[in-house]
Scaffold this motif. Structure first.
Motif, PDB file in Angstrom:
ATOM      1  N   LEU A  53       0.832  -1.199   0.000  1.00  0.00           N
ATOM      2  CA  LEU A  53       0.000   0.000   0.000  1.00  0.00           C
ATOM      3  C   LEU A  53       0.868   1.251   0.000  1.00  0.00           C
ATOM      4  N   LEU A  54       2.009   1.185   0.675  1.00  0.00           N
ATOM      5  CA  LEU A  54       2.929   2.323   0.698  1.00  0.00           C
ATOM      6  C   LEU A  54       3.388   2.677  -0.716  1.00  0.00           C
ATOM      7  N   GLU A  55       3.631   1.649  -1.518  1.00  0.00           N
ATOM      8  CA  GLU A  55       4.059   1.883  -2.893  1.00  0.00           C
ATOM      9  C   GLU A  55       2.933   2.527  -3.703  1.00  0.00           C
ATOM     10  N   GLU A  56       1.714   2.057  -3.496  1.00  0.00           N
ATOM     11  CA  GLU A  56       0.569   2.623  -4.210  1.00  0.00           C
ATOM     12  C   GLU A  56       0.386   4.102  -3.881  1.00  0.00           C
ATOM     13  N   ILE A  57       0.483   4.418  -2.600  1.00  0.00           N
ATOM     14  CA  ILE A  57       0.249   5.798  -2.178  1.00  0.00           C
ATOM     15  C   ILE A  57       1.409   6.692  -2.569  1.00  0.00           C
ATOM     16  N   GLY A  58       2.606   6.122  -2.601  1.00  0.00           N
ATOM     17  CA  GLY A  58       3.740   6.892  -3.095  1.00  0.00           C
ATOM     18  C   GLY A  58       3.517   7.299  -4.546  1.00  0.00           C
ATOM     19  N   ASP A 158      -3.185  18.537  -9.042  1.00  0.00           N
ATOM     20  CA  ASP A 158      -1.960  19.284  -8.750  1.00  0.00           C
ATOM     21  C   ASP A 158      -1.216  18.565  -7.626  1.00  0.00           C
ATOM     22  N   GLN A 159       0.053  18.288  -7.823  1.00  0.00           N
ATOM     23  CA  GLN A 159       0.822  17.554  -6.821  1.00  0.00           C
ATOM     24  C   GLN A 159       0.847  18.268  -5.472  1.00  0.00           C
ATOM     25  N   ASP A 160       0.887  19.596  -5.493  1.00  0.00           N
ATOM     26  CA  ASP A 160       0.891  20.344  -4.240  1.00  0.00           C
ATOM     27  C   ASP A 160      -0.366  20.077  -3.418  1.00  0.00           C
ATOM     28  N   GLU A 161      -1.492  19.915  -4.102  1.00  0.00           N
ATOM     29  CA  GLU A 161      -2.734  19.625  -3.394  1.00  0.00           C
ATOM     30  C   GLU A 161      -2.716  18.218  -2.818  1.00  0.00           C
ATOM     31  N   ARG A 162      -2.080  17.297  -3.510  1.00  0.00           N
ATOM     32  CA  ARG A 162      -1.967  15.942  -2.978  1.00  0.00           C
ATOM     33  C   ARG A 162      -1.080  15.942  -1.730  1.00  0.00           C
ATOM     34  N   VAL A 163      -0.080  16.804  -1.724  1.00  0.00           N
ATOM     35  CA  VAL A 163       0.761  16.952  -0.537  1.00  0.00           C
ATOM     36  C   VAL A 163      -0.071  17.519   0.616  1.00  0.00           C
ATOM     37  N   PHE A 164      -0.931  18.490   0.309  1.00  0.00           N
ATOM     38  CA  PHE A 164      -1.790  19.081   1.338  1.00  0.00           C
ATOM     39  C   PHE A 164      -2.711  18.011   1.927  1.00  0.00           C
ATOM     40  N   MET A 165      -3.181  17.103   1.069  1.00  0.00           N
ATOM     41  CA  MET A 165      -4.037  16.018   1.554  1.00  0.00           C
ATOM     42  C   MET A 165      -3.278  15.091   2.487  1.00  0.00           C
ATOM     43  N   VAL A 166      -1.982  14.910   2.219  1.00  0.00           N
ATOM     44  CA  VAL A 166      -1.157  14.116   3.125  1.00  0.00           C
ATOM     45  C   VAL A 166      -1.237  14.711   4.518  1.00  0.00           C
ATOM     46  N   LYS A 167      -1.128  16.031   4.568  1.00  0.00           N
ATOM     47  CA  LYS A 167      -1.158  16.718   5.862  1.00  0.00           C
ATOM     48  C   LYS A 167      -2.524  16.577   6.539  1.00  0.00           C
ATOM     49  N   ARG A 180      -0.099  19.725  16.455  1.00  0.00           N
ATOM     50  CA  ARG A 180       0.510  21.048  16.574  1.00  0.00           C
ATOM     51  C   ARG A 180       1.557  21.268  15.495  1.00  0.00           C
ATOM     52  N   ALA A 181       2.376  20.249  15.245  1.00  0.00           N
ATOM     53  CA  ALA A 181       3.422  20.358  14.229  1.00  0.00           C
ATOM     54  C   ALA A 181       2.821  20.537  12.841  1.00  0.00           C
ATOM     55  N   ILE A 182       1.761  19.782  12.552  1.00  0.00           N
ATOM     56  CA  ILE A 182       1.134  19.865  11.230  1.00  0.00           C
ATOM     57  C   ILE A 182       0.452  21.216  11.039  1.00  0.00           C
ATOM     58  N   GLN A 202       7.591  13.988   1.731  1.00  0.00           N
ATOM     59  CA  GLN A 202       6.162  13.726   1.736  1.00  0.00           C
ATOM     60  C   GLN A 202       5.864  12.236   1.619  1.00  0.00           C
ATOM     61  N   LEU A 203       6.733  11.506   0.893  1.00  0.00           N
ATOM     62  CA  LEU A 203       6.564  10.066   0.809  1.00  0.00           C
ATOM     63  C   LEU A 203       6.724   9.441   2.197  1.00  0.00           C
ATOM     64  N   GLN A 204       7.668   9.977   2.956  1.00  0.00           N
ATOM     65  CA  GLN A 204       7.829   9.522   4.331  1.00  0.00           C
ATOM     66  C   GLN A 204       6.578   9.856   5.121  1.00  0.00           C
ATOM     67  N   GLY A 205       5.987  11.016   4.805  1.00  0.00           N
ATOM     68  CA  GLY A 205       4.746  11.406   5.463  1.00  0.00           C
ATOM     69  C   GLY A 205       3.651  10.390   5.202  1.00  0.00           C
ATOM     70  N   TRP A 206       3.587   9.887   3.963  1.00  0.00           N
ATOM     71  CA  TRP A 206       2.603   8.867   3.633  1.00  0.00           C
ATOM     72  C   TRP A 206       2.839   7.606   4.450  1.00  0.00           C
ATOM     73  N   ARG A 207       4.129   7.263   4.614  1.00  0.00           N
ATOM     74  CA  ARG A 207       4.466   6.079   5.404  1.00  0.00           C
ATOM     75  C   ARG A 207       3.916   6.221   6.823  1.00  0.00           C
ATOM     76  N   GLU A 208       4.066   7.416   7.374  1.00  0.00           N
ATOM     77  CA  GLU A 208       3.555   7.670   8.721  1.00  0.00           C
ATOM     78  C   GLU A 208       2.030   7.560   8.746  1.00  0.00           C
ATOM     79  N   VAL A 209       1.388   8.073   7.697  1.00  0.00           N
ATOM     80  CA  VAL A 209      -0.076   8.012   7.627  1.00  0.00           C
ATOM     81  C   VAL A 209      -0.560   6.568   7.630  1.00  0.00           C
ATOM     82  N   VAL A 210       0.038   5.741   6.775  1.00  0.00           N
ATOM     83  CA  VAL A 210      -0.410   4.356   6.642  1.00  0.00           C
ATOM     84  C   VAL A 210      -0.236   3.596   7.945  1.00  0.00           C
ATOM     85  N   TYR A 211       0.934   3.725   8.566  1.00  0.00           N
ATOM     86  CA  TYR A 211       1.170   3.000   9.809  1.00  0.00           C
ATOM     87  C   TYR A 211       0.359   3.580  10.961  1.00  0.00           C
TER      88      TYR A 211
END
Length: 265
Positions: A53-58, A158-167, A180-182, A202-211
């Motif tokens: 799943l990490l690969e898919e979301i990356g 837009d990739q920037d919006e996908r990054v915002f969704m990560v957050k 607080r950090a986010i 941001q890919l690392q951010g996705w890893r954090e989201v999934v886990y």
């Protein structure tokens, strides 16, 4: 467009919500412990599914992949609400914030029902179908956030919006320190294109989201691991997670749109 006073009032509501999010109840903290303790005895096929799943979301961050939705479908829903044709995102940017919230809430209700059905169906098999539920829930989450983004006049392609969704995903499942950090990161969000180093981050951010999604299930998902009984808890958990995520998306995207309008007026 709203008056400055109306925008300031709407912004104060969002800022109060942000402040309330900083309070992490003790049961939420304890609720993550059971699944972490069970992590060592969790079947390997679940760990393997999370890894794939990490690969898919990356890939989603990079290209959008198969997760991107059609903007035209959302345009029609907005058209129905305001009674005017919507041809592109520029036509949405100036509609009232209250209208954006109304359409977002309507779509959220649909997503919550779908997520509940998904959770109930995978709850039938207990832990053996949990590997199906996690990626399915993230897919619903991504679709929900994309819909909310479009309703607020932002483009998910837009990739920037996908990054915002990560957050947004990180925020909805983070603890008090993470929230607080986010919020700090989002306060300086500029929408500029990401460098390669930032994309890796941001890919690392996705890893954090999934886990975090996996760990966050905690005692709620613990019950879902019990066949049949998992139907009830699976439906409840998925519905509540989509509710929290949609609320996060509406608040954070709404805040961006309000701040942009305040700059204009």
């Amino acid at each position: 467009m709203e008056t400055r006073e109306e925008l300031v009032n709407q912004l104060s509501v969002i800022e109060k919500w942000e402040k309330d999010q900083s309070d992490l109840w003790i049961w939420e903290r304890l609720g993550r412990l059971p699944f972490k303790l069970l992590d060592k005895i969790t079947p390997s096929f679940i760990h393997n599914k999370v890894g794939s799943l990490l690969e898919e979301i990356g890939s989603y961050i990079q290209t959008g992949g198969s997760y991107l939705i059609k903007k035209e479908t959302i345009f029609k829903k907005v058209e129905k609400e305001i009674g005017k044709p919507i041809h592109d995102l520029a036509d949405i940017k100036d509609i009232p914030i209250t209208t954006m919230n109304k359409v977002s809430q309507e779509l959220t209700r649909q997503r919550k029902k779908f997520a509940a059905i998904q959770g109930a169906s995978t709850g039938i098999g207990g832990i053996f179908t949990l590997a199906i539920d996690i990626p399915a829930l993230i897919a619903i989450s991504l679709k929900t956030l994309q819909e909310i983004a479009i309703i607020h006049g932002y483009d998910p392609s837009d990739q920037d919006e996908r990054v915002f969704m990560v957050k947004c995903l990180q925020f909805s499942s983070a603890d008090i320190v993470g929230k607080r950090a986010i919020l700090h990161e989002l306060s300086i969000y500029s929408g500029r294109g990401s460098s390669s180093d930032e994309t890796i981050s941001q890919l690392q951010g996705w890893r954090e989201v999934v886990y975090t999604y996996r760990d966050q299930f905690g005692w709620k998902k613990l019950f879902q691991m019990v066949p049949i009984a998992g139907i009830i808890f699976g439906a409840f958990t998925n519905r509540s997670m989509i509710h929290d995520l949609a609320e996060t998306g509406m608040m954070l995207y709404g805040k961006r749109r309000i701040l942009e309008r305040l700059d204009q007026v």
